[in-house]
Design an enzyme around this catalytic site. Structure first.
Site, PDB file in Angstrom:
ATOM      1  N   ASP A  74      -3.264  -3.991   8.335  1.00 49.94           N
ATOM      2  CA  ASP A  74      -4.124  -5.347   8.249  1.00 49.94           C
ATOM      3  C   ASP A  74      -5.543  -4.655   7.870  1.00 49.94           C
ATOM      4  OD1 ASP A  74      -5.750  -7.250   8.319  1.00 49.94           O
ATOM      5  OD2 ASP A  74      -4.968  -8.120  10.374  1.00 49.94           O
ATOM      6  N   GLY A  75      -5.602  -4.390   6.586  1.00 48.68           N
ATOM      7  CA  GLY A  75      -6.861  -3.716   6.125  1.00 48.68           C
ATOM      8  C   GLY A  75      -8.123  -4.131   6.492  1.00 48.68           C
ATOM      9  N   VAL A  81     -11.755  -7.119  -1.408  1.00 46.51           N
ATOM     10  CA  VAL A  81     -11.561  -5.833  -1.411  1.00 46.51           C
ATOM     11  C   VAL A  81     -11.130  -5.356   0.040  1.00 46.51           C
ATOM     12  CG1 VAL A  81     -12.629  -3.401  -1.727  1.00 46.51           C
ATOM     13  CG2 VAL A  81     -13.346  -5.466  -3.261  1.00 46.51           C
ATOM     14  N   THR A 139       0.867  -1.024  -0.151  1.00 45.64           N
ATOM     15  CA  THR A 139      -0.041  -0.002  -0.070  1.00 45.64           C
ATOM     16  C   THR A 139       0.929   1.115  -0.146  1.00 45.64           C
ATOM     17  OG1 THR A 139      -1.701  -1.055   1.251  1.00 45.64           O
ATOM     18  CG2 THR A 139      -1.850   1.272   1.182  1.00 45.64           C
TER      19      THR A 139
END
Length: 256
Positions: free
Chosen positions: A174-175, A150, A121
């Site tokens: 950690d999205g 997503v 990211t």
């Protein structure tokens, strides 16, 4: 409050440009999947393009040979080494919406040794000379993710958020955990209520860590004056800053 985003978009390299096109040329906020790719190409971005590299193909082949481990599945049994996967327990009573609850947990513990290397990211905040603030996030997502996943990149308020009356925030980590808390929205609202960037970033990280002590993530907060700070949990985090008065980029290291 102008926003554009794309998610699960394949065959188009410039995801951030596609997101900007959504913002500039549609009344929507988020486009996903195959139709997001079609939109981007129709608006003039190059594609469809095979974005696989020799490095990514080699990594995928090794993962496949290792029975598709590690991965992001949980509470499942594979029909073979790489799936398809089935729940370990099926609902036996269709009139009940929930028969069993599972304790909060992060991704399979086998993933923790990979840490922040499982994603790439980039999140950025910019303040121009007129005081306007913009943010953007671009990512390939988590390595070995389940198809269709997503993450937090295109989710407003999670990986990035801006309000030029207050400031901006960028986040990574950690999205799948972080997006449940909208940490960047929290940061900006905390600064609106009087917190400085450092306290706002630490507060947002702390809210997540109290529920998920094993998560990994980092946040950068900047107010409209350009004052900035970072906070992180689970790993040592770095971010860079450049302003007109600086001769070069300065890298800041934030300890957990």
């Amino acid at each position: 409050m102008e926003v554009g985003a794309v998610g699960a978009m394949r065959y188009v390299k410039d995801g951030i440009k596609a997101a900007r096109l959504v913002m500039q040329h549609t009344e929507h906020t988020l486009l996903v999947g195959e139709k997001a790719s079609s939109f981007a190409i129709s608006m003039g971005l190059p594609g469809p393009t095979n974005l696989s590299s020799s490095e990514s193909i080699e990594k995928w082949a090794k993962w496949k040979a290792n029975n598709c481990q590690p991965n992001f599945w949980k509470n499942v049994l594979p029909e073979n080494s790489c799936g398809p996967y089935r729940p370990t327990s099926y609902l036996e009573h269709t009139d009940e919406t929930c028969l069993k609850t599972y304790p909060m947990q992060t991704t399979d513990l086998r993933f923790l040794d990979l840490g922040h290397r499982i994603h790439d990211t980039i999140s950025m905040a910019v303040i121009d000379r007129m005081g306007h603030i913009a943010v953007g996030t671009s990512t390939n997502g988590a390595t070995f993710k389940i198809p269709g996943r997503v993450g937090d990149g295109p989710i407003v308020g999670s990986s990035a958020y801006a309000n030029e009356e207050v400031g901006a925030c960028c986040a990574t980590g950690d999205g799948d955990i972080m997006m449940r808390f909208l940490p960047c929205y929290q940061v900006v609202e905390s600064m609106r209520l009087g917190m400085n960037p450092e306290l706002a970033a630490k507060d947002a990280i702390g809210r997540i860590a109290r529920k998920f002590p094993d998560f990994m993530g980092g946040i950068v907060a900047v107010n409209k004056k350009g004052e900035h700070a970072g906070a992180c949990h689970g790993w040592t985090f770095q971010y860079s800053v450049r302003s007109p008065g600086m001769k070069d980029v300065q890298v800041f290291t934030v300890l957990p």
